[in-house]
Scaffold this active site. Structure first.
Site, PDB file in Angstrom:
ATOM      1  CG  HIS A  34      69.154  53.325  61.582  1.00 59.34           C
ATOM      2  ND1 HIS A  34      68.062  52.778  60.943  1.00 59.34           N
ATOM      3  CD2 HIS A  34      70.106  52.360  61.571  1.00 59.34           C
ATOM      4  CE1 HIS A  34      68.346  51.547  60.545  1.00 59.34           C
ATOM      5  NE2 HIS A  34      69.575  51.261  60.926  1.00 59.34           N
ATOM      6  CG  ASP A  35      65.008  58.368  60.926  1.00 59.02           C
ATOM      7  OD1 ASP A  35      64.940  58.452  62.170  1.00 59.02           O
ATOM      8  OD2 ASP A  35      65.168  59.368  60.190  1.00 59.02           O
ATOM      9  CG  HIS A  37      66.627  50.213  64.235  1.00 57.23           C
ATOM     10  ND1 HIS A  37      67.833  50.856  64.113  1.00 57.23           N
ATOM     11  CD2 HIS A  37      66.903  48.886  64.132  1.00 57.23           C
ATOM     12  CE1 HIS A  37      68.794  49.967  63.948  1.00 57.23           C
ATOM     13  NE2 HIS A  37      68.260  48.768  63.949  1.00 57.23           N
ATOM     14  CD  GLN A  61      73.174  38.952  65.070  1.00 53.95           C
ATOM     15  OE1 GLN A  61      72.257  38.625  65.796  1.00 53.95           O
ATOM     16  NE2 GLN A  61      73.006  39.799  64.059  1.00 53.95           N
TER      17      GLN A  61
HETATM   18  O1  PAF Z   1      68.936  42.713  62.463  1.00 55.18           O
HETATM   19  C1  PAF Z   1      69.409  42.746  63.622  1.00 55.18           C
HETATM   20  O2  PAF Z   1      69.601  43.811  64.217  1.00 55.18           O
HETATM   21  C2  PAF Z   1      69.766  41.427  64.303  1.00 55.18           C
HETATM   22  O3  PAF Z   1      70.276  40.506  63.407  1.00 55.18           O
HETATM   23  C3  PAF Z   1      68.605  40.831  65.124  1.00 55.18           C
HETATM   24  C4  PAF Z   1      67.440  40.413  64.238  1.00 55.18           C
HETATM   25  C5  PAF Z   1      68.127  41.832  66.156  1.00 55.18           C
HETATM   26  C6  PAF Z   1      69.080  39.570  65.863  1.00 55.18           C
HETATM   27  O4  PAF Z   1      70.145  39.854  66.704  1.00 55.18           O
END
Ligand code: PAF
Length: 280
Positions: A34-35, A37, A61
């Site tokens: 999205h914007d 990123h 994660q």
């Molecule tokens: O913020 C995210 O999208 C994720 O936690 C990352 C930093 C890409 C690690 O998978």
């Protein structure tokens, strides 16, 4: 724009960049761009000659009850957006490339991952630091860019970068928000129109607390109450997981508001887990 799907090839491409004297910036993402990123990509482009964006939905994660399998994925759209922005490399490895069979080595930052998100999501940060350490080792960036919305993540990764002596300039870029203040997040796409309108309740609560602090409020309880009252007025079904006040760098809990401290919160809004924060 070159798409690379293996860590070996990515390492090689990164080494070739270094050999030509160019600097490299890495923007790690899990896709569903999205914007927010794209603002990180823009920042990376201003900070180095070559930009690598990684797209990898990191299974390590996500907790067992979290949305790993349903996490939004749209590679075609992501790649079109990155091509438009003239990104140099997109690194999108399959899971078995990053975690081959028998993988058992983890990186964890001990103290600052114990509070806030770390309490609600055990092992989450261990997954984040492990994958980002691997991405750092593969891409050898001079610069890495992360977003302030994931504040504890940014501080944890910054600590890892220092503690493990990665020679990387660590940039934390401001949160990008919708017009009504909702922080951009890949999870916002889970909302229907009415739910989405109510999701602004988090920033409305945080901004009310900020105003009250500026007007002289000195009680943490009063600020926390104000946040929940303001948020519930917009979204009566909101369920807060935590509202916390911490020292900005160390994430040590604070008993009373002070300038520069961070208020962070996590809440379930119509079944979607959102986080946000605002610095006093
Ligand atoms: O913020 C995210 O999208 C994720 O936690 C990352 C930093 C890409 C690690 O998978």
């Amino acid at each position: 724009m070159k798409i690379i799907r293996s860590s070996k090839k990515m390492s090689q491409a990164a080494r070739e960049c270094v050999a030509t004297g160019k600097t490299l910036a890495l923007v790690p993402t899990m896709g569903a761009l999205h914007d927010g990123h794209l603002a990180l990509v823009e920042r990376a482009q201003k900070s180095a000659d070559i930009v690598v964006v990684s797209i990898f939905v990191n299974p390590k994660q996500f907790g067992p009850d979290e949305d790993y399998l349903n996490y939004p994925r749209d590679n075609r759209r992501d790649l079109a957006l990155l091509r438009e922005r003239k990104v140099d490399f997109v690194f999108m490895p399959p899971v078995e490339d990053i975690y081959p069979e028998g993988f058992e080595t983890f990186v964890s930052v001990e103290q600052i991952t114990q509070t806030l998100e770390g309490k609600s999501r055990p092992d989450h940060f261990r997954g984040v630091t492990t994958v980002v350490a691997k991405l750092f080792n593969i891409c050898r960036p001079d610069v890495a860019v992360f977003g302030q919305k994931d504040y504890q993540q940014a501080q944890t990764l910054k600590k890892m970068t220092t503690d493990l002596s990665y020679p990387i300039k660590f940039i934390v870029a401001s949160t990008v928000r919708e017009k009504d203040g909702l922080a951009l997040s890949s999870r916002n796409q889970y909302f229907n129109a009415r739910e989405r309108a109510e999701a602004r309740c988090l920033i409305v609560g945080l901004r009310a607390a900020h105003e009250a602090f500026k007007a002289g409020e000195t009680s943490l309880i009063a600020l926390k109450t104000l946040i929940s009252v303001e948020a519930e007025a917009i979204c009566p079904t909101i369920k807060f997981e935590y509202i916390a006040l911490t020292e900005f760098e160390t994430l040590e809990p604070l008993d009373a508001p002070q300038k520069g401290a961070m208020i962070s919160l996590a809440a379930s809004v119509h079944g979607v887990r959102l986080i946000d924060n605002l610095r006093l």
